[in-house]
Motif scaffolding. Sequence first.
Motif, PDB file in Angstrom:
ATOM      1  N   THR A  97       0.838  -1.206   0.000  1.00  7.57           N
ATOM      2  CA  THR A  97       0.000   0.000   0.000  1.00  7.57           C
ATOM      3  C   THR A  97       0.871   1.253   0.000  1.00  7.57           C
ATOM      4  O   THR A  97       0.588   2.225  -0.713  1.00  7.57           O
ATOM      5  N   PHE A  98       1.930   1.228   0.794  1.00  9.12           N
ATOM      6  CA  PHE A  98       2.871   2.364   0.843  1.00  9.12           C
ATOM      7  C   PHE A  98       3.462   2.613  -0.542  1.00  9.12           C
ATOM      8  O   PHE A  98       3.514   3.749  -1.025  1.00  9.12           O
ATOM      9  N   PHE A  99       3.861   1.543  -1.218  1.00  4.19           N
ATOM     10  CA  PHE A  99       4.462   1.664  -2.549  1.00  4.19           C
ATOM     11  C   PHE A  99       3.463   2.231  -3.566  1.00  4.19           C
ATOM     12  O   PHE A  99       3.726   3.245  -4.224  1.00  4.19           O
ATOM     13  N   ILE A 100       2.310   1.592  -3.648  1.00  3.54           N
ATOM     14  CA  ILE A 100       1.340   2.021  -4.668  1.00  3.54           C
ATOM     15  C   ILE A 100       0.794   3.410  -4.343  1.00  3.54           C
ATOM     16  O   ILE A 100       0.739   4.297  -5.203  1.00  3.54           O
ATOM     17  N   GLY A 101       0.424   3.603  -3.072  1.00  4.77           N
ATOM     18  CA  GLY A 101      -0.144   4.905  -2.652  1.00  4.77           C
ATOM     19  C   GLY A 101       0.852   6.035  -2.884  1.00  4.77           C
ATOM     20  O   GLY A 101       0.514   7.070  -3.487  1.00  4.77           O
ATOM     21  N   GLY A 102       2.088   5.843  -2.417  1.00  2.40           N
ATOM     22  CA  GLY A 102       3.117   6.873  -2.556  1.00  2.40           C
ATOM     23  C   GLY A 102       3.363   7.210  -4.017  1.00  2.40           C
ATOM     24  O   GLY A 102       3.449   8.378  -4.398  1.00  2.40           O
ATOM     25  N   THR A 103       3.428   6.164  -4.834  1.00  2.00           N
ATOM     26  CA  THR A 103       3.709   6.385  -6.259  1.00  2.00           C
ATOM     27  C   THR A 103       2.583   7.190  -6.909  1.00  2.00           C
ATOM     28  O   THR A 103       2.832   8.146  -7.653  1.00  2.00           O
ATOM     29  N   VAL A 104       1.346   6.815  -6.623  1.00  2.00           N
ATOM     30  CA  VAL A 104       0.205   7.501  -7.242  1.00  2.00           C
ATOM     31  C   VAL A 104       0.168   8.970  -6.809  1.00  2.00           C
ATOM     32  O   VAL A 104       0.034   9.885  -7.637  1.00  2.00           O
ATOM     33  N   LEU A 154      11.192  -5.249  -0.382  1.00  2.00           N
ATOM     34  CA  LEU A 154      11.271  -4.794  -1.776  1.00  2.00           C
ATOM     35  C   LEU A 154      10.225  -3.698  -2.022  1.00  2.00           C
ATOM     36  O   LEU A 154      10.522  -2.663  -2.627  1.00  2.00           O
ATOM     37  N   TYR A 155       9.012  -3.916  -1.531  1.00  2.00           N
ATOM     38  CA  TYR A 155       7.958  -2.898  -1.675  1.00  2.00           C
ATOM     39  C   TYR A 155       8.365  -1.582  -1.014  1.00  2.00           C
ATOM     40  O   TYR A 155       8.147  -0.499  -1.546  1.00  2.00           O
ATOM     41  N   VAL A 156       8.933  -1.674   0.182  1.00  2.00           N
ATOM     42  CA  VAL A 156       9.316  -0.457   0.915  1.00  2.00           C
ATOM     43  C   VAL A 156      10.364   0.318   0.109  1.00  2.00           C
ATOM     44  O   VAL A 156      10.261   1.543  -0.052  1.00  2.00           O
ATOM     45  N   GLY A 216       9.045   1.768  -3.050  1.00  2.00           N
ATOM     46  CA  GLY A 216       8.175   2.866  -2.621  1.00  2.00           C
ATOM     47  C   GLY A 216       8.993   4.122  -2.344  1.00  2.00           C
ATOM     48  O   GLY A 216       8.675   5.220  -2.808  1.00  2.00           O
ATOM     49  N   LEU A 217      10.090   3.955  -1.595  1.00  2.00           N
ATOM     50  CA  LEU A 217      10.980   5.092  -1.297  1.00  2.00           C
ATOM     51  C   LEU A 217      11.586   5.668  -2.581  1.00  2.00           C
ATOM     52  O   LEU A 217      11.749   6.883  -2.718  1.00  2.00           O
ATOM     53  N   THR A 218      11.892   4.784  -3.519  1.00  2.00           N
ATOM     54  CA  THR A 218      12.471   5.220  -4.793  1.00  2.00           C
ATOM     55  C   THR A 218      11.544   6.186  -5.513  1.00  2.00           C
ATOM     56  O   THR A 218      11.944   7.254  -5.952  1.00  2.00           O
ATOM     57  N   PHE A 219      10.272   5.803  -5.621  1.00  2.00           N
ATOM     58  CA  PHE A 219       9.328   6.658  -6.345  1.00  2.00           C
ATOM     59  C   PHE A 219       8.967   7.901  -5.543  1.00  2.00           C
ATOM     60  O   PHE A 219       8.754   8.970  -6.101  1.00  2.00           O
ATOM     61  N   LEU A 220       8.899   7.718  -4.230  1.00  2.00           N
ATOM     62  CA  LEU A 220       8.552   8.847  -3.370  1.00  2.00           C
ATOM     63  C   LEU A 220       9.566   9.987  -3.546  1.00  2.00           C
ATOM     64  O   LEU A 220       9.213  11.155  -3.597  1.00  2.00           O
ATOM     65  N   SER A 221      10.828   9.626  -3.656  1.00  2.00           N
ATOM     66  CA  SER A 221      11.865  10.662  -3.820  1.00  2.00           C
ATOM     67  C   SER A 221      12.190  10.920  -5.286  1.00  2.00           C
ATOM     68  O   SER A 221      12.404  12.057  -5.698  1.00  2.00           O
ATOM     69  N   GLY A 222      12.197   9.858  -6.082  1.00  2.00           N
ATOM     70  CA  GLY A 222      12.716   9.962  -7.451  1.00  2.00           C
ATOM     71  C   GLY A 222      11.810  10.714  -8.410  1.00  2.00           C
ATOM     72  O   GLY A 222      12.300  11.415  -9.300  1.00  2.00           O
TER      73      GLY A 222
END
Lengths: 143, 453
Positions: free
Chosen positions: A9-16, B221-223, B226-232
């Motif tokens: 959820t963190f991955f998908i939510g953050g990306t969106v 891996l998800y975390v 997730g951090l990659t896209f959050l910052s990148g």
Amino acid sequence: MLTKRQAKTFFIGGTVVFAAIFLGLTIDTLSNGLPRNTHPEKIDDQVKLGRYLWDKHNCMGCHTIMGEGAYYAPELTRVYSRKGPAYIRTVLTAPEGWQPRGRNMVKYDFTDEEVEALIAFFKWMDEAYLNGFPPKPWLQPSE
Amino acid sequence: MKYKSQKVAYYFFAFSMILLLLQVTYGFIMAFAHMGYDGLHEWIPFNAATATHKNLLVVWIISGFMGAAYFIIPDEADTELWSESLAKLQFWSWAIVGLIAVAGFHFGWFEGRKFLEIPRPLDYLVALNVVLFLVIILMTLLKGKRQTTTAWVLTMGLVFAALLYLPGMVYFENLAVDSFFRWWVVHLWVEGVWELIMGGILAYLLIRLTGVDREVIEKWLYVIVGLTFLSGILGTGHHYYYTGGPKYWLLIGGIFSAMEPLAFLGMTAFAVQMYRKGNKRHPNKLALYWTLNTAILSFLGAGLLGLAHTLPQVNLYTHGTLVTAMHGHLAFWGAYGSLVFAVIAYAMPLMTGRKIYDNFIGNLAFWTANIGMLGMTAAFAAAGVAQVSLERLAGYEFMEVAKVIEPHFFVLIIAATVFTTGILLFMWNFLLYGAPSDEAIQPEGEPVFQVVT
């Protein structure tokens, strides 16, 4: 403890969320920032031809413009005001190809029209506002 | 190797090695030109050499990714490739288009945009080829017996990488708009979706090499992605500081770029922690070294050296100088070059049946390549800092400074020779593995070296 589902959820939510913010800023940059700073109304046929030649000959393969390209030849963002059109014309029409300090620039057989188009392209670039780039040198030896 | 069709990966790995050797050769041509020796100017002018050097990099890394996908996806999905013959067709068409592009640069056939110099007609062929590749991968995944997180992260990385190539194929009359979208491709590749591919491949290798439970590895891996896209994603802003964009990119790009090393640090901590937690019983030490090397050097090269010049106040002076080359070389080597080497070191013994796990040549290749690249990074750093000081701060002419920094390129050539020795040794090992063989097929898959939870 974080579960795999929460991590997903963190991955998908953050990306969106961050992709949406990025798209919003992109729209603003294209509709406000870039037109204000780069004067697209001044991109006439001559500037377009200059830009075409810039790409066609991969000038970025040696020079930088707006700080982007390779680092083998000078930055050209402000070349129009720094050197002037006559100097640029001389460089582009050097009979044996321009050879600054032992380095070789590719010899291009540009027509007069093409030379003037490249100068017009550099003039357009010269008038763009780039948040203070290139910076003015300020370091002087102390007395 | 569990499935016969995984052998297709070998073609991509071999092609990748050949292109890397060519890339290094062009690097030498450019370094000598920087020292004032451009004897090949008539045949290979600098702008052709740089386009060739950069595009060979992109193509050998992507070839490595494609080979990795053809090896990993059947293993993860527990099935043969959807179509082995189409995969071979995809390989040959990919190789032909790549070689035409590189040859074309020598005849002045360019598109003239850094990293995207391949001319437009070839762009369409590349796009067509990548669609075929993705169809094969997705069909394999969908018909598979299982669908793992690792496989999906890797596949989605490949799909998004293909989609992000498209903005680079649109022509914009305004150079600043063109540059804006060029970074959609280049930045969102290397500091975005390529990290999904990297995360997927690293997770696969760690699961196999450490024996740590898949659920634990995939959760982290998800975390990390997730951090990659959050910052990148918003970190793209560091390319918009001084290229015609509005001022707010200085703030946004600055903040999110400063966060980008966190994702890489996460990747490093993740790999090292999994290694420590693992059972260390897998015999393939070379694959393990290259895997850990990827995690550590990507943090140094992409994370820390990136941070060294993405602060807007610093970047104002370092933008468009050899400081970028310093960061670029270690980042690409650490994050992606080393990753392709890790996959090759892991997959080759399984594809060929020759258990070269920890030999002298392999170890020497590992150390010389890495020490050489660190030396190259230092040489670029010295040249870059001198260039910034003299040209940007003190106002000397570009060509005056170019003369002053020539000795740094001598050091670069020495370090590059060490690096190339490492690459040649790795290739020697690659030849020692021999060709893939059906005799290497293990119907039950590779034995699991004790699962740790």
